[in-house]
Write an enzyme that holds these catalytic residues in place. Structure first.
Site: not given
Length: 279
Positions: A101, A257
């Site tokens: 991320d 994610h």
């Protein structure tokens, strides 16, 4: 399994979580938003067992002792400087670098600007900034996926929205693939005075120049997951165009994610394959 130490860089003191043999080959793990180094807890033992020395800092804004005021304290050059400073402070000439991320976004920048300090790069979820920037301009799907960033850049409003009602919306960001214990810990950290504002300042300090990054010239693996709600396929598939070195694109099917927590075994395999395949 982490041991925690503190590393002081200038006026800031970072909590750095370590694992593995002290004399092992170093690998630095950079977490994303809205998490901490705890996100690596299922992955780190596998790297340590492979003989690597793991260093996983709680990054700027996340470490209580490294939470300066103001958006200007979170520009990308300072985030990159923290990583290089960690290497300097721990006596490391080079290290393998892994980021997820926002940690991946910073890792791309470190690898591009300081290739002499990075042996290999494994970027997770976020592709090379130039690929991501292209997708934001050209791909409607990625534009829709990134709509949440507009809120996160709004000072005051984002903090209120995410923390109101016992942080209901912040908790919802993790979905159902992060453990409740981890979510509780992340919310605890981000509920500390000034913490959420500090971590959101990463978004607020981001400018268009962020995407104007030169190609990376270190051996690189990019890991993308098909159930990632924030990062679409267009930018992921374009990522390799911005790596001028051995490159591998690893796709994890039906993984969200939150790759380090949901698929630590597959991620460890990708990291170790890249490290073992380095020139």
């Amino acid at each position: 399994m982490f041991e925690t130490t503190r590393v002081t860089l200038g006026d800031l003191t970072f909590d750095v979580h370590t694992a593995g043999p002290v004399d092992g080959t170093p690998v630095v793990l950079l977490h994303g938003f809205p998490e901490t180094a705890r996100s690596w807890e299922s992955l780190a033992p596998q790297l340590a067992e492979a003989g690597l020395r793991v260093l996983a800092p709680d990054q700027r804004g996340y470490s209580p002792g490294a939470r300066p005021d103001g958006v200007a304290a979170y520009t990308v050059d300072l985030l990159v400087g923290d990583v290089v400073g960690l290497l300097d402070a721990t006596g490391l000439d080079r290290a393998h670098l892994v980021g997820h991320d926002w940690g991946a976004a910073v890792a791309w920048q470190v690898a591009a600007h300081h290739p002499d300090r990075i042996t290999t790069l494994t970027a997770v979820s976020v592709p090379h900034p130039a690929a991501y920037g292209w997708a934001l301009r050209e791909d409607a799907d990625q534009q829709a996926r990134a709509a949440y960033i507009k809120l996160l850049r709004q000072e005051g409003k984002a903090e209120h929205v995410l923390l109101e009602d016992e942080a209901r919306r912040l908790r919802a960001m993790y979905g159902d693939r992060v453990s409740s214990e981890s979510i509780d810990e992340y919310v605890r950290v981000l509920s500390e005075p000034g913490a959420l504002t500090a971590t959101l300042n990463w978004y607020r300090a981001m400018t268009r120049e962020f995407a104007e990054l030169a190609p990376v010239r270190v051996p690189t693996t990019y890991v993308w997951s098909t159930a990632d709600s924030a990062l679409g396929r267009a930018g992921a598939e374009r990522c390799g165009e911005f790596v001028e070195a051995p490159y591998e694109f690893v796709v994890l099917d039906d993984v969200s994610h939150w790759v380090p927590e949901e698929a630590p075994d597959a991620l460890a395999k990708a990291i170790l394959a890249r490290i073992d395949d380095r020139p």
